[in-house]
Structures are given as structure tokens and as C-alpha cells.
Enzyme design. Structure first.
Site, PDB file in Angstrom:
ATOM      1  N   GLY A   1       5.909 100.352  42.107  1.00 24.15           N
ATOM      2  CA  GLY A   1       5.352 100.922  40.889  1.00 24.15           C
ATOM      3  C   GLY A   1       4.851  99.850  39.944  1.00 24.15           C
ATOM      4  CB  ALA A   2       6.399  96.694  38.770  1.00 18.87           C
TER       5      ALA A   2
ATOM      6  CB  SER B   1      10.937  99.621  45.965  1.00 16.95           C
ATOM      7  OG  SER B   1       9.798  98.765  45.847  1.00 16.95           O
ATOM      8  CE  LYS B   2      12.406  97.863  37.568  1.00 13.37           C
ATOM      9  NZ  LYS B   2      13.603  97.281  36.935  1.00 13.37           N
ATOM     10  NE  ARG B   3      10.093  93.342  44.375  1.00 13.95           N
ATOM     11  CZ  ARG B   3      10.863  92.625  45.190  1.00 13.95           C
ATOM     12  NH1 ARG B   3      10.407  92.233  46.361  1.00 13.95           N
ATOM     13  NH2 ARG B   3      12.102  92.320  44.820  1.00 13.95           N
TER      14      ARG B   3
END
Length: 495
Positions: free
Chosen positions: A263-264, A259-261
Site C-alpha cells: 500500500g505504501a 502487505s502494508k508495504r
């Protein structure tokens, strides 16, 4: 039959690398089979559309060099390629299903459905609008033709697929084998929503048929929808395309889909291009061909030890029989390593021309020849092009501090004399290609270990013992800069 595949994203945000992988597999299969790769924008859910998302999707595919043969911005005989522009087709086709008794109007109000759902929950059951209760609901199956016609005039209705009892629904997936679901497990899915806009499922099937899609290659998350899609094909008496459902791209650690999370939290991109405040793979310094190479290995195995592929080699090697069923774990370090390999064998002029943004900061006065020479010297140390900014610092700035371990190691050999020797070489304009020979001659007289001599030079110019060949560095740094750094270390040591 000619092979026609499609990538059909929804413009509800940036294109995730999971979507890029799906587009890539479609593209590879189409090119391997001498077929066509189609881009279709599935924008039926107008409320969730995000401004700029469609342009982002098209730009991302263009940057990745997997541009469609047909699509919103391409030629093609099967358009329009945006679902929002195909409403007349859906309206015409859904009326065919109603006439054939395979679909029906439903007029139930949202609050009525909610009350019914709660009543089922009180009994410990889940509510599914379908074969076991539709004759108790407000729809064209329970109303007269006159009542139905009056209700239709209000525009407050949906159109549902009529699923029959006791059917075994078999669908063959080329990756996962036979999928079997009993129709009693399904509800009567909505095909058309109020306002005449189709649902994803209905538009998906109609568009694939109209666009003559031969193979549907999509993510595993759509596997539960496969029996429903078969029922819609069967309702029309249309032939099914062949299906392939790709494995999920998993988190680097733990369970679940990337998910995007992730990566962050872990410091890696999940989008091909920058989106909002998020850097993409491009902005981090990935070559698109390297990223494609890495993504191709997420869920596909060539069957050999080979890991580095050009796009031509990928097309030649791609075999759907080697697509894996299990999820593929995302490994950013492996992606960086593949990018490193591509940087190492890609011509430097090519890199500077394609990615000028990485070669501007602090280098505005440099000639293209100097930039190229510096890049060639540093490229074996680069995993991402963003690494260049750190590596090039040795050419732009004097050392801010000196490695004390190195100083303690060389100080008994009088490094000041060594540094003064190099100062004289510079003052006498001795080219750097002759320095090694001069050092070896002087070394014999001074009885100073050769390693100490070169370490002293590196310490003065760089500040520590890491970095590329120090004589090549000196060859590229201006004479005045080298003299300044040598004298700075002499002063430091004397103090």
C-alpha cells in the site's frame, strides 16, 4: 443446529483488509443462515499486544457495518469474549488432557532445547519435540510422579499435546476438500505456556467448543494448523466444527500476500480506518458499503456478471460453494470504480451528512443547499470523496493559468467579443438558464461558431476545457466571481 461463526483477531496492530474480508465472509454466512456472528479477541500473546488495537478493531467493524451479535462490547451468553479473561477455563481443560494421558508437562530449559536443536542441525536433521525423542527429554513422561510434582512447583514448565505415531489425520475443508496429514510429521505442540497462558492453538479450540462455534471461516494461512486442531478436538472427544479456509488476498503485482508495504509503495490504503500515519479507506473517501462490495469479490464469485451489491443482496447471494481456492489479486482501480458506482446512486444528502469532513475546506460560508448542489454537479466525476477537493477548486479559486491550445484554437474568432457578451448578460442579471438561448440568437448575428463561444466561456471560468456543465457552474458561482474571471481573460488576451 444453529449456525454460529466467529471472527477472532489478535490486537497486535491495525485490522488489515484481509482481516476485514474474513470478518465479512463470516458475517455474510451467519446472516444468510439466520445465525450469530461473534467477535472474540485473541489476546493470549500479551507481549505482542498494541495499545489501542482492540478499540481500533471494534471501531473498524462498526464503521463497516458488520457489527457482531456477541462480543466484548455486545450482549452474549458465552463470554468472556477476550481470551485473557478465560484463563480458568483453559487451566481446567488442559488438566483433563493430562489426566487422560493426552498431554504432559515438559520442563526442558530454553538453552537445553537450543543445544538439542543445534545437534540435530549438525546431523542435517530438523528438531521436532515429539514422539521420536520425548522419552529422552525432561518431562512428566520421563520423571516420577514425585519429581514431576516438585518441578511443577517451580512454575518453569509448559504443557504439550501428546501426538501418537502412525495416525492418518483426515479433515474435511468445505473449500479445499479433504486434508490428509500423517501424525509422524507433527511435533508435540505446546498447549500452555509458562505463567498459565494458553497458546493460540489450544485457546482457539477450547473457545470454539465453549462458544458452540459451528463453522470456522478463516484465512488460508491457518490451513497448516488444521490437523493439529483436529488432534486437540479428538483428545477431548469433542465434535469438530465445519471448516472453510479463505484464499489469500494477493499483491496487485508479483507474488505473495498483500502487505502494508504494498500500500505504501503503490499509494493505496490497506486499513479500513487511519492507523498511525497511514490513511485508511475511510479517510480516502470510500463508502463502507462500497468497500464491503469490493472485498466480497476477493475470493468469492456470485456466478453471474453482476458486480454491484448492497449488503442485503450480498447476504441473499452468498454461497460458500462459490468461494475460490486460488488467491485473489487486489485491484485498487476496481475498488475505486465500485466506490464511484455507489457514489453515483447514493443520495447526495446522505453523503454530506455521513462524510462532512470532505465538504468543509473553503466551503465554510456555503449553505447546505449550495454544498449539495455543487456535490450533485460533481459527483459523476468522483471515484473517491477525496477527489471532491480537487474538483471543487473551480468554485473556490480563479484559474491560475489558461490552456494555450484552447487559446490558439479560438483566438482567430475574437474571443474578447464573446467574453464581453457574457459580461453584459451578467451585468443585466440574465439568469443562466436563459444564456443558451441568448447565445444561439447572438451566434447567428456574430457568425461565431457555437463551440467557440462555449469554449471561451469555459476557458474564462475554469481555465481549460475539462469539467462539468459550464452553464451549471456559472449558475452556482456568484455573479461578481464570474465577472472577475471573464474580465481577467479579456485582459490576458488583450495583453
Amino acid at each position: 443446529m444453529s449456525v454460529r461463526v466467529r471472527f477472532a483477531p489478535s490486537p497486535t496492530g491495525a485490522l488489515h483488509i484481509g482481516g476485514v474480508r474474513t470478518a465479512l465472509f463470516n458475517y455474510l454466512y451467519a446472516k444468510k443462515q439466520k445465525g450469530s456472528f461473534i467477535l472474540r479477541i485473541e489476546d493470549t500473546d500479551q507481549r505482542r499486544m498494541v495499545e489501542g488495537a482492540e478499540d481500533y478493531i471494534i471501531a473498524a467493524l462498526k464503521w463497516m457495518n458488520i457489527e457482531p451479535d456477541e462480543g466484548p462490547n455486545s450482549a452474549g451468553s458465552f463470554g468472556p469474549y477476550r481470551q485473557s479473561e478465560r484463563k480458568e477455563i483453559y487451566e481446567k481443560e488442559v488438566l483433563k488432557l493430562i489426566s487422560a494421558g493426552r498431554a504432559y508437562y515438559a520442563f526442558d530449559l530454553p538453552n537445553t532445547l537450543e543445544e538439542t536443536r543445534k545437534a540435530y542441525e549438525k546431523k542435517g536433521e530438523s528438531f521436532k519435540y515429539g514422539m521420536f525423542n520425548r522419552n529422552t527429554m525432561l518431562n512428566s513422561l520421563t520423571l516420577s510422579e514425585e519429581e514431576t510434582a516438585e518441578k511443577i512447583k517451580t512454575g518453569n514448565y509448559v504443557i504439550r499435546l501428546k501426538v501418537e505415531k502412525g495416525m492418518a489425520i483426515n479433515v474435511e475443508d468445505q473449500v479445499r476438500g479433504n486434508i490428509l496429514v500423517q501424525s509422524d510429521e507433527l511435533d508435540d505442540k505446546i498447549l500452555m505456556k509458562g505463567g498459565g497462558m494458553p497458546t493460540y492453538h489450544f485457546a482457539n479450540v477450547v473457545d470454539d467448543y465453549y462458544m458452540k462455534i459451528s463453522h470456522v471461516i478463516r484465512g488460508e494461512e491457518w490451513l497448516p494448523s488444521l490437523p493439529l486442531h483436529k488432534l486437540i478436538y479428538d483428545a477431548f472427544n469433542w465434535p469438530l466444527p465445519k471448516f472453510m479456509h479463505l484464499p489469500l488476498i494477493l499483491k496487485p503485482q508479483g507474488k505473495g500476500k498483500l502487505s502494508k508495504r504494498d500500500g505504501a509503495q503503490l499509494g493505496f490504503p490497506v486499513y479500513p480506518l487511519a492507523w498511525e500515519k497511514n490513511k485508511g479507506f475511510k479517510e480516502r473517501g470510500f463508502l463502507p458499503e462500497a468497500l464491503l462490495n469490493y472485498l466480497s469479490l476477493l475470493g468469492w464469485n456470485p456466478g453471474t456478471e453482476k458486480e454491484i451489491f448492497t449488503i442485503e443482496a450480498l447476504i441473499d447471494s452468498f454461497d460458500v460453494a462459490k468461494i475460490q481456492k486460488g488467491g485473489a489479486r487486489f485491484d485498487f482501480e476496481k475498488a475505486r470504480w465500485i466506490n464511484h458506482k455507489f457514489l453515483s446512486f447514493t443520495e447526495g444528502k446522505n453523503i454530506l451528512k455521513r462524510f462532512p469532513e470532505f465538504f468543509e475546506s473553503g466551503m465554510t460560508k456555503w449553505s447546505e443547499k449550495t454544498k449539495l448542489a455543487v456535490y450533485e454537479l460533481l459527483k459523476d466525476r468522483l471515484f473517491l470523496l477525496e477527489d471532491f477537493e480537487k474538483q471543487v477548486d473551480v468554485f473556490l479559486n480563479d484559474p491560475k493559468e489558461y490552456d494555450q491550445k484552447v487559446i490558439r484554437k479560438i483566438e482567430k474568432h475574437e474571443p474578447e467579443k464573446v467574453l464581453s457578451f457574457f459580461v453584459k448578460l451578467l451585468e443585466n442579471d440574465v439568469p443562466t438558464e436563459f444564456w443558451k438561448e441568448r447565445v444561439q440568437t447572438w451566434n447567428q448575428k456574430a457568425e461565431t461558431p457555437f463551440g467557440v463561444i462555449m469554449q471561451s466561456l469555459r476557458l474564462a471560468i475554469v481555465g481549460d476545457l475539462s469539467g462539468p456543465d459550464i452553464l451549471k457552474v456559472c449558475n452556482l458561482i456568484e455573479k461578481e466571481v464570474s465577472l472577475k474571471r471573464l474580465n481577467n481573460l479579456i485582459t490576458y488576451l488583450n495583453n
